[in-house]
Write a protein that holds these residues in place. Structure first.
Motif, PDB file in Angstrom:
ATOM      1  N   UNK B  42       1.028  -1.218  -0.006  1.00  0.00           N
ATOM      2  CA  UNK B  42       0.177  -0.012  -0.064  1.00  0.00           C
ATOM      3  C   UNK B  42       1.001   1.137   0.047  1.00  0.00           C
ATOM      4  N   UNK B  43       2.265   1.126   0.204  1.00  0.00           N
ATOM      5  CA  UNK B  43       3.002   2.222   0.218  1.00  0.00           C
ATOM      6  C   UNK B  43       3.806   2.811   1.515  1.00  0.00           C
ATOM      7  N   UNK B  44       3.694   1.823   2.468  1.00  0.00           N
ATOM      8  CA  UNK B  44       4.379   2.239   3.767  1.00  0.00           C
ATOM      9  C   UNK B  44       5.663   2.401   3.635  1.00  0.00           C
ATOM     10  N   UNK B  45       6.470   1.565   2.841  1.00  0.00           N
ATOM     11  CA  UNK B  45       7.914   1.680   2.788  1.00  0.00           C
ATOM     12  C   UNK B  45       8.314   2.865   1.829  1.00  0.00           C
ATOM     13  N   UNK B  46       7.670   3.054   0.977  1.00  0.00           N
ATOM     14  CA  UNK B  46       7.700   4.048  -0.068  1.00  0.00           C
ATOM     15  C   UNK B  46       7.767   5.385   0.700  1.00  0.00           C
ATOM     16  N   UNK B  47       6.722   5.506   1.704  1.00  0.00           N
ATOM     17  CA  UNK B  47       6.580   6.733   2.364  1.00  0.00           C
ATOM     18  C   UNK B  47       7.741   7.232   3.190  1.00  0.00           C
ATOM     19  N   UNK B  48       8.274   6.022   3.963  1.00  0.00           N
ATOM     20  CA  UNK B  48       9.519   6.232   4.967  1.00  0.00           C
ATOM     21  C   UNK B  48      10.664   6.763   4.097  1.00  0.00           C
ATOM     22  N   UNK B  49      11.053   5.879   2.690  1.00  0.00           N
ATOM     23  CA  UNK B  49      11.768   6.242   1.943  1.00  0.00           C
ATOM     24  C   UNK B  49      11.913   7.629   1.416  1.00  0.00           C
ATOM     25  N   UNK B  50      10.767   8.113   1.121  1.00  0.00           N
ATOM     26  CA  UNK B  50      10.354   9.496   0.535  1.00  0.00           C
ATOM     27  C   UNK B  50      10.816  10.287   1.673  1.00  0.00           C
ATOM     28  N   UNK B  51      10.502  10.295   2.637  1.00  0.00           N
ATOM     29  CA  UNK B  51      10.874  11.193   3.722  1.00  0.00           C
ATOM     30  C   UNK B  51      12.410  11.193   4.060  1.00  0.00           C
ATOM     31  N   UNK B  59      11.766   5.484  -8.880  1.00  0.00           N
ATOM     32  CA  UNK B  59      10.819   6.158  -7.953  1.00  0.00           C
ATOM     33  C   UNK B  59      11.136   7.716  -8.130  1.00  0.00           C
ATOM     34  N   UNK B  60      10.311   8.497  -7.802  1.00  0.00           N
ATOM     35  CA  UNK B  60      10.313  10.029  -7.828  1.00  0.00           C
ATOM     36  C   UNK B  60       9.458  10.696  -7.053  1.00  0.00           C
ATOM     37  N   UNK B  61       9.976  11.667  -6.152  1.00  0.00           N
ATOM     38  CA  UNK B  61       8.978  12.240  -5.467  1.00  0.00           C
ATOM     39  C   UNK B  61       8.376  13.742  -6.495  1.00  0.00           C
ATOM     40  N   UNK B  62       7.002  13.377  -6.587  1.00  0.00           N
ATOM     41  CA  UNK B  62       6.582  14.425  -7.764  1.00  0.00           C
ATOM     42  C   UNK B  62       6.168  15.839  -6.793  1.00  0.00           C
ATOM     43  N   UNK B  63       5.742  15.998  -5.631  1.00  0.00           N
ATOM     44  CA  UNK B  63       5.336  16.764  -4.732  1.00  0.00           C
ATOM     45  C   UNK B  63       5.295  16.527  -3.360  1.00  0.00           C
ATOM     46  N   UNK B  64       4.643  17.863  -2.649  1.00  0.00           N
ATOM     47  CA  UNK B  64       4.580  17.850  -1.388  1.00  0.00           C
ATOM     48  C   UNK B  64       5.725  18.305  -0.547  1.00  0.00           C
ATOM     49  N   UNK B  65       5.543  18.356   0.704  1.00  0.00           N
ATOM     50  CA  UNK B  65       6.565  18.778   1.804  1.00  0.00           C
ATOM     51  C   UNK B  65       6.774  17.894   2.829  1.00  0.00           C
TER      52      UNK B  65
END
Ligand SMILES: Nc1ncnc2c1ncn2[C@@H]1O[C@H](COP(=O)(O)OP(=O)(O)OP(=O)(O)O)[C@@H](O)[C@H]1O
Ligand SMILES: [Mg+2]
Lengths: 317, 328
Positions: B42-51, B59-65
Motif C-alpha cells: 500500500x506504500x508504507x515503505x515508499x513513504x518512509x523512503x521518501x521522507x 521512484x520519484x517524489x513528484x510533490x509535497x513537503x
C-alpha cells in the motif's frame, strides 16, 4: 583428464610418423620408427608408460623439436606469461574503471561507451583486429618494429632472470632492450586486451549496479554517509568479488586466445608451440601443453580463491 | 515534530507511470510513537523512503513537503540532506542482516558515522561504538565491533542497526517493520528495546507494521494507509474503540482471525494493481458501504471530532463518503 587428452590425440587422424619420416621412406622404415617411439604398442601400454613418465617429470620427447617436452614448455612459458599477464593487467586497468564509471553514472556517455565496448569487443574477431593493427602500425605508419617475435634480431637479449623480457631488461638497466620488447609486446597485448576488456567492463558494471541497489547500500545512505564514500569505500569492495572470478575466467580465455595471437605474431610462446604440435600430430607436445595449461588454470583459480578469502569474510579459510 | 504534507511519489515502469503515493499527509508529534498500517504494497515503505529521500529511480517524489523543525527536507540539496540523515532522522529496516554490508565488520560503519556526524576521533569513536552496542543490549560489545554480519543472529543484526541508527542522536526514527523478519521471541525483545530507547531518548517514532496488536501496545497515534492514501488517522485508543473507515474496520475484523502477514480475511478481494487503479475511491470494489458516488469521486479527508473524552477530544481524520453509515 590426461586420459581424455591421450585418447583424443590418438583418435584424431594423422600420425606423427608422417612428420618425422621422409616421404620416400619404405613401410619397413616407417615401422622401425613406430617401434622406436613405442607407437606400435597397445594404447593402454603407451598410456601407462606416459603416466609413469609424468610422475618423474618426464612428459616425453617432442617429435617436432626433438627436445624433452617438459623443457620445451619451460622454455616457451615465460613468453606466454608475459603476453597474457600484460594483456590482463591492461584489460583490468581499462575495463574495471570503465565498468565502474558506467554503473556510477548510469545512462551517461561513459555508460553508453561501456555498452558499445562490450558489444564491439565481443564482435571483433582477434584475427581481423591483429591484421588491421599490423597493417597500420607497422606497414603503413612504421610506428612499431616488425611483428615477429619478442625482440628485434639486432637487439641483444637481456640476461635471463625471470624470462620476462620487460622485467629482465629493467633489472639489467637495458633501456634499448626494454623499449624494443615493449614495442613488440604492444600489438599482441592490445589485441588480447581488447578481447578481455569487454567481459571485465560488463561484469564490473553489472555487479556495481547490483551492489548500489542493494539494501545495505540503502541502509548506509540512511546513515547520512555521502554517496561518494558509499561507492568507493563500501560498495567497491562488494562489487569486486564477482570481478575477481571473472578475471580468472578471462585469464583462461586469454591462454586460449594466445594460440591464435602467438601464431599471428610469430610469438615464441606456449600457444604457438601448441599450434605447431597439433598441426604436426606431435602427441607428447600436445598432451604436455594441455597438462601445463590445466596446471596454470588451477594455479589461477587457487590464487583467486585466496584473494576472495582476503576480501570476503564469509569465505572460511 | 515531523510533518508530511501532500507527498506524491511515482514510479516509471515499463508499463507506464504509476502513482504509489497520492498526496500523503502524516504528522509525527514530537516524542510520540505513530503507527502506519496497511496491507502489503500500500506504500508504507515508499513513504518512509521518501521522507528520508532515499528513493532511487524509477521512484520519484513528484510533490509535497516534509517538514522537520519547520524546514522542508524536500528542498534541501543532497549534501545538506546527508547532514540530516543519520543525524536528525534515522531509519531501520525490515531485513536487518541484508541491511548490513557483508564484507565489513560492524565497527566500520559505526565508527564512520560517529566520526562523520559527531566529529569523534578514531579511539573515541571506537569507545562510543562499544557503548552504543551495549546500550542496544548486545552482549560483549567489544567482540560485536569486530564481527561480520554473517556471524550475528538476525536479532543481533537488528540491534546493531538500532545502534547505528541512534549513534548520532537523531530526534526521529523511522522503523519499517523492524521485527517482521525475526523469530517471535526475538520480536518481543526488539520491541522492548525500542520502547525503552524511545522513552529514554524522547524519540519521535514512525512505526510501520502489519501488526495491530503491536500498534495497540506501542503507538500513541496511528495512520491507516490504503493504495497510497491515508484513509484514516486517529489516536490509537479512539481508533480501536471506534474505527471509522470501512477499510480500518475490515483490518480489525481480520486481526481476530488471521496472522499478521496474511491477507485481511475481513476484507474480500485484494489491493488493486497500481496500473489498474479503480476510478473514484480506490477501496470501493472491496467496500461493503460502496455506492454509485464512490466509483465516481474519491472522498476528501474529513476532520471528525473524536467525540471521545478518553482521547481528550483529539481530532481524527477519515476519508470516506459514507463513513457515518457503518459506524455503530
Ligand atoms: N522500485 C519500484 N518500482 C516500481 N514500483 C515500485 C517500486 N517500489 C515500490 N513500488 C510500488 O509501490 C507500492 C508500494 O510499495 P511499498 O514497498 O511501499 O509497500 P509496503 O506498504 O511497504 O508493503 P509491505 O508491507 O509489503 O512492505 C507497491 O505497490 C509497488 O508496486
Ligand atoms: Mg514495506
Amino acid at each position: 583428464m590426461t586420459l581424455v587428452t591421450f585418447v583424443l590425440t590418438r583418435v584424431l587422424p594423422g600420425s606423427p610418423i608422417d612428420q618425422i619420416a621422409s616421404p620416400m621412406s619404405t613401410p619397413a622404415q616407417r615401422h622401425a620408427l613406430m617401434v622406436h617411439y613405442g607407437l606400435d604398442r597397445p594404447l593402454w601400454e603407451q598410456y601407462a608408460t606416459y603416466i609413469l613418465g609424468i610422475g618423474r617429470g618426464d612428459l616425453g620427447t617432442s617429435f617436432t623439436t626433438s627436445q624433452p617436452v617438459a623443457r620445451d614448455l619451460e622454455r616457451f612459458f615465460p613468453a606466454t606469461l608475459e603476453l597474457t599477464t600484460a594483456a590482463i593487467v591492461i584489460a583490468t586497468v581499462i575495463g574495471v574503471p570503465l565498468g565502474l564509471c558506467g554503473a556510477v553514472r548510469r545512462g551517461s556517455w561513459v555508460d553508453h561507451l561501456v555498452r558499445i565496448v562490450a558489444v564491439v569487443g565481443v564482435a571483433l574477431p582477434i584475427f581481423w583486429l591483429s591484421l588491421v593493427l599490423i597493417y597500420l602500425m607497422f606497414y603503413r605508419w612504421h610506428l612499431l618494429p616488425a611483428p615477429i617475435g619478442r625482440l628485434s634480431p639486432r637487439i641483444t637479449p637481456p640476461r635471463v632472470i625471470t624470462g620476462l623480457l620487460l622485467i629482465d631488461s629493467l633489472l639489467g638497466r637495458d633501456g634499448v632492450a626494454f623499449a624494443d620488447a615493449a614495442g613488440h609486446l604492444l600489438l599482441p597485448v592490445t589485441v588480447l586486451a581488447f578481447a578481455a576488456v569487454a567481459p571485465l567492463a560488463r561484469i564490473t558494471r553489472t555487479s556495481t549496479l547490483d551492489v548500489l541497489s542493494s539494501p545495505h547500500v540503502q541502509a548506509t545512505r540512511a546513515l547520512g554517509i555521502p554517496w561518494r564514500s558509499i561507492v568507493w569505500k563500501y560498495a567497491f569492495r562488494n562489487a569486486m568479488l564477482p570481478v575477481l572470478t571473472m578475471l580468472a575466467i578471462v585469464y583462461g580465455f586469454l591462454l586460449g586466445g594466445s594460440v591464435l595471437v602467438e601464431t599471428l605474431f610469430a610469438w615464441p610462446g606456449l600457444g604457438r608451440y601448441a599450434f605447431n604440435a597439433i598441426s604436426g600430430n606431435d602427441y607428447p607436445a600436445v598432451q604436455g601443453f594441455i597438462l601445463y595449461a590445466t596446471l596454470i588454470y588451477i594455479a589461477i583459480f587457487i590464487l583467486v580463491d585466496v584473494l576472495y578469502a582476503v576480501l570476503d569474510p564469509r569465505v572460511q579459510t | 515534530m515531523l510533518e508530511v504534507q501532500d507527498l506524491t511519489v511515482t514510479f516509471h515502469t515499463g508499463r507506464g507511470t504509476v502513482t504509489a503515493l497520492h498526496g500523503v499527509d502524516l504528522t509525527l508529534p514530537t516524542g510520540r510513537v505513530t503507527g502506519l498500517v496497511g496491507e502489503s504494497g500500500c506504500g508504507k515503505t515508499v513513504t518512509a523512503l521518501a521522507v528520508m529521500r532515499l528513493l532511487r529511480p524509477p521512484g520519484e517524489i513528484r510533490g509535497g513537503r516534509v517538514l522537520l523543525g519547520g524546514q522542508n527536507l524536500l528542498a534541501l540539496s543532497e549534501r545538506e540532506m546527508d547532514r540530516v540523515r543519520g543525524a536528525r532522522i534515522a531509519m531501520i529496516f525490515q531485513q536487518p542482516r541484508a541491511s548490513l554490508n557483508p564484507v565489513f565488520p560492524v565497527a566500520a560503519q559505526l565508527t564512520h558515522v560517529l566520526r562523520l556526524h559527531r566529529g569523534l576521533s578514531g579511539r573515541a569513536a571506537w569507545a562510543e561504538g562499544e557503548a552504543l552496542l551495549a546500550r542496544a543490549q548486545l552482549p560483549r560489545p567489544e567482540r560485536v565491533m569486530r564481527a561480520y554480519p554473517h556471524q550475528l543472529s538476525g536479532g543481533m543484526c537488528q540491534r546493531v542497526m538500532i545502534a547505528l541508527a541512534l549513534a548520532c542522536r537523531p530526534s526521529v526514527l523511522l522503523a519499517d517493520e523492524p521485527t517482521t523478519a525475526l523469530d517471535v521471541t526475538v520480536q518481543l525483545q526488539i520491541i522492548e528495546l525500542l520502547k525503552s530507547l524511545q522513552q529514554e531518548l524522547g524519540l519521535t517514532v514512525l512505526l510501520i507494521t502489519h501488526d495491530l496488536g503491536l500498534v495497540a501496545e506501542m503507538c500513541d497515534f496511528v495512520s491507516v494507509m490504503y493504495a497510497g492514501r491515508i484513509v484514516e488517522a486517529a489516536p490509537v485508543s479512539a481508533l480501536f474503540r471506534r474505527p471509522l473507515h470501512p477499510y480500518t474496520r475490515g483490518l480489525m475484523a481480520s486481526r481476530m482471525r488471521a496472522g499478521s502477514r496474511a491477507l485481511p480475511a475481513g476484507i474480500p478481494g485484494r489491493i488493486p494493481d497500481l496500473h489498474q487503479m479503480p476510478a473514484g475511491c480506490p477501496f470501493h470494489p472491496r467496500c461493503p458501504l460502496a455506492q454509485g458516488l464512490c466509483a465516481e469521486r474519491d472522498a476528501s479527508p474529513e476532520t471528525v471530532d473524536g467525540g471521545d473524552p478518553a482521547a481528550s477530544g483529539a481530532a481524527r481524520m477519515v476519508r470516506c463518503h459514507f463513513w457515518g453509515r457503518g459506524v455503530a
